[in-house]
Design a protein around this motif. Structure first.
Motif, PDB file in Angstrom:
ATOM      1  N   ALA A   1      37.091  49.299  35.559  1.00 34.88           N
ATOM      2  CA  ALA A   1      38.099  50.131  34.896  1.00 34.88           C
ATOM      3  C   ALA A   1      39.330  49.296  34.532  1.00 34.88           C
ATOM      4  N   VAL A   2      39.767  48.440  35.447  1.00 32.92           N
ATOM      5  CA  VAL A   2      40.926  47.583  35.178  1.00 32.92           C
ATOM      6  C   VAL A   2      40.594  46.594  34.064  1.00 32.92           C
ATOM      7  N   LEU A   3      39.405  46.022  34.092  1.00 28.84           N
ATOM      8  CA  LEU A   3      38.989  45.106  33.032  1.00 28.84           C
ATOM      9  C   LEU A   3      39.043  45.796  31.672  1.00 28.84           C
ATOM     10  N   ASP A   4      38.519  47.004  31.609  1.00 29.49           N
ATOM     11  CA  ASP A   4      38.533  47.768  30.360  1.00 29.49           C
ATOM     12  C   ASP A   4      39.962  48.038  29.896  1.00 29.49           C
ATOM     13  N   ASP A   5      40.835  48.423  30.813  1.00 31.36           N
ATOM     14  CA  ASP A   5      42.229  48.696  30.459  1.00 31.36           C
ATOM     15  C   ASP A   5      42.931  47.441  29.931  1.00 31.36           C
ATOM     16  N   LEU A   6      42.741  46.314  30.610  1.00 30.57           N
ATOM     17  CA  LEU A   6      43.381  45.071  30.165  1.00 30.57           C
ATOM     18  C   LEU A   6      42.851  44.629  28.807  1.00 30.57           C
ATOM     19  N   ASN A   7      41.544  44.755  28.607  1.00 30.02           N
ATOM     20  CA  ASN A   7      40.970  44.383  27.308  1.00 30.02           C
ATOM     21  C   ASN A   7      41.513  45.247  26.180  1.00 30.02           C
ATOM     22  N   ASN A   8      41.796  46.502  26.459  1.00 32.20           N
ATOM     23  CA  ASN A   8      42.321  47.399  25.429  1.00 32.20           C
ATOM     24  C   ASN A   8      43.803  47.208  25.164  1.00 32.20           C
ATOM     25  N   GLU A   9      44.580  46.937  26.179  1.00 32.53           N
ATOM     26  CA  GLU A   9      46.033  46.847  26.010  1.00 32.53           C
ATOM     27  C   GLU A   9      46.520  45.434  25.718  1.00 32.53           C
ATOM     28  N   LEU A  10      45.938  44.427  26.370  1.00 37.90           N
ATOM     29  CA  LEU A  10      46.397  43.046  26.196  1.00 37.90           C
ATOM     30  C   LEU A  10      45.570  42.259  25.181  1.00 37.90           C
ATOM     31  N   ILE A  11      44.297  42.567  25.119  1.00 40.35           N
ATOM     32  CA  ILE A  11      43.337  41.810  24.319  1.00 40.35           C
ATOM     33  C   ILE A  11      43.480  40.313  24.641  1.00 40.35           C
ATOM     34  N   PRO A  12      43.295  39.933  25.912  1.00 42.68           N
ATOM     35  CA  PRO A  12      43.473  38.537  26.309  1.00 42.68           C
ATOM     36  C   PRO A  12      42.330  37.654  25.795  1.00 42.68           C
ATOM     37  N   ARG A  13      42.596  36.363  25.742  1.00 39.07           N
ATOM     38  CA  ARG A  13      41.541  35.410  25.369  1.00 39.07           C
ATOM     39  C   ARG A  13      40.464  35.378  26.451  1.00 39.07           C
ATOM     40  N   TRP A  14      40.905  35.414  27.695  1.00 34.45           N
ATOM     41  CA  TRP A  14      40.016  35.413  28.850  1.00 34.45           C
ATOM     42  C   TRP A  14      40.679  36.243  29.937  1.00 34.45           C
ATOM     43  N   VAL A  15      39.887  36.983  30.709  1.00 35.98           N
ATOM     44  CA  VAL A  15      40.440  37.800  31.788  1.00 35.98           C
ATOM     45  C   VAL A  15      39.455  37.855  32.951  1.00 35.98           C
ATOM     46  N   GLU A  16      40.020  37.848  34.148  1.00 34.00           N
ATOM     47  CA  GLU A  16      39.233  37.990  35.378  1.00 34.00           C
ATOM     48  C   GLU A  16      39.950  38.989  36.277  1.00 34.00           C
ATOM     49  N   VAL A  17      39.208  39.949  36.793  1.00 30.45           N
ATOM     50  CA  VAL A  17      39.754  40.957  37.706  1.00 30.45           C
ATOM     51  C   VAL A  17      39.000  40.833  39.019  1.00 30.45           C
ATOM     52  N   THR A  18      39.749  40.702  40.112  1.00 28.56           N
ATOM     53  CA  THR A  18      39.155  40.621  41.445  1.00 28.56           C
ATOM     54  C   THR A  18      39.681  41.780  42.273  1.00 28.56           C
ATOM     55  N   VAL A  19      38.774  42.521  42.903  1.00 25.63           N
ATOM     56  CA  VAL A  19      39.129  43.602  43.823  1.00 25.63           C
ATOM     57  C   VAL A  19      38.562  43.238  45.182  1.00 25.63           C
ATOM     58  N   GLU A  20      39.434  43.252  46.197  1.00 28.77           N
ATOM     59  CA  GLU A  20      39.012  42.939  47.562  1.00 28.77           C
ATOM     60  C   GLU A  20      39.378  44.091  48.483  1.00 28.77           C
ATOM     61  N   ARG A  21      38.443  44.456  49.331  1.00 33.75           N
ATOM     62  CA  ARG A  21      38.673  45.495  50.342  1.00 33.75           C
ATOM     63  C   ARG A  21      38.270  44.950  51.705  1.00 33.75           C
ATOM     64  N   THR A  22      38.958  45.426  52.711  1.00 34.62           N
ATOM     65  CA  THR A  22      38.656  44.970  54.062  1.00 34.62           C
ATOM     66  C   THR A  22      37.810  45.955  54.857  1.00 34.62           C
ATOM     67  N   LEU A  23      37.859  47.250  54.475  1.00 38.14           N
ATOM     68  CA  LEU A  23      37.123  48.266  55.232  1.00 38.14           C
ATOM     69  C   LEU A  23      36.151  49.002  54.322  1.00 38.14           C
ATOM     70  N   PRO A  24      35.022  49.423  54.750  1.00 31.06           N
ATOM     71  CA  PRO A  24      34.500  49.352  56.114  1.00 31.06           C
ATOM     72  C   PRO A  24      34.004  47.961  56.485  1.00 31.06           C
ATOM     73  N   VAL A  25      33.681  47.123  55.481  1.00 24.96           N
ATOM     74  CA  VAL A  25      33.361  45.710  55.710  1.00 24.96           C
ATOM     75  C   VAL A  25      34.063  44.914  54.613  1.00 24.96           C
ATOM     76  N   PRO A  26      34.379  43.653  54.853  1.00 19.46           N
ATOM     77  CA  PRO A  26      35.009  42.853  53.805  1.00 19.46           C
ATOM     78  C   PRO A  26      34.123  42.787  52.558  1.00 19.46           C
ATOM     79  N   GLN A  27      34.734  43.047  51.400  1.00 20.46           N
ATOM     80  CA  GLN A  27      33.998  43.071  50.144  1.00 20.46           C
ATOM     81  C   GLN A  27      34.877  42.515  49.040  1.00 20.46           C
ATOM     82  N   ARG A  28      34.261  41.763  48.144  1.00 17.43           N
ATOM     83  CA  ARG A  28      34.995  41.164  47.019  1.00 17.43           C
ATOM     84  C   ARG A  28      34.154  41.321  45.761  1.00 17.43           C
ATOM     85  N   VAL A  29      34.762  41.860  44.695  1.00 18.97           N
ATOM     86  CA  VAL A  29      34.102  42.043  43.413  1.00 18.97           C
ATOM     87  C   VAL A  29      34.924  41.304  42.362  1.00 18.97           C
ATOM     88  N   VAL A  30      34.248  40.484  41.547  1.00 19.17           N
ATOM     89  CA  VAL A  30      34.909  39.721  40.495  1.00 19.17           C
ATOM     90  C   VAL A  30      34.205  40.017  39.179  1.00 19.17           C
TER      91      VAL A  30
END
Length: 120
Positions: free
Chosen positions: A71-100
C-alpha cells in the motif's frame, strides 16, 4: 481525507542528479517503516511524511506487513513518481518479520548507486 493526500511534495532541487532519500517512521507500535527512494521531479516533505504515517496508524496494525508495504509503495508511486523506491516494513511481534518491496521507472538504472546501496 484519503491517506495518500497527506503525502505533500516539493520540487526536487536538482533533478539532474540521482541521490538517495531515506526516511524512517513508526505507523503503529511495534511496526517500523523505512522509505528509500531516488527522486525524479518531486521529493516528499518531512511534515507530509509525518502526517502520512499518522494516517497509516489506523490501518497499519490491522493489515499484514506485506499489505502495508504494498500500500505504501502504491501511494509513493502515485504521489512522488520516484525513479526508484524501496519500502521496508519490520514487525517484532508475534515473531520478527521483515518485508521489502521495490519498484523503479522502466527506463531508469544507476548501477553505481545500487553498489553503494548494498553497503548501507
Amino acid at each position: 481525507m484519503h491517506r495518500r493526500e497527506f503525502l505533500s511534495t516539493a520540487a526536487n532541487p536538482d533533478a539532474r542528479h540521482d541521490y538517495l532519500v531515506e526516511l524512517h517512521g513508526e505507523p503503529a507500535p511495534g511496526t517500523r517503516l523505512t522509505l528509500r527512494y531516488v527522486p525524479d521531479r518531486a521529493v516528499a516533505t518531512p511534515d507530509g511524511v509525518a502526517a502520512y504515517l499518522g494516517a497509516l496508524s489506523g490501518t497499519a496494525g490491522n493489515s499484514g506487513p506485506e499489505a502495508l508495504a504494498l500500500a505504501v509503495l502504491d501511494d509513493l508511486n502515485n504521489e512522488l513518481i520516484p525513479r526508484w523506491v524501496e519500502v521496508t516494513v519490520e514487525r517484532t511481534l508475534p515473531v520478527p518479520q521483515r518485508v521489502v518491496v521495490e519498484d523503479r521507472q522502466p527506463s531508469w538504472d544507476n548501477p553505481h548507486l545500487f553498489i553503494r546501496l548494498r553497503r548501507i
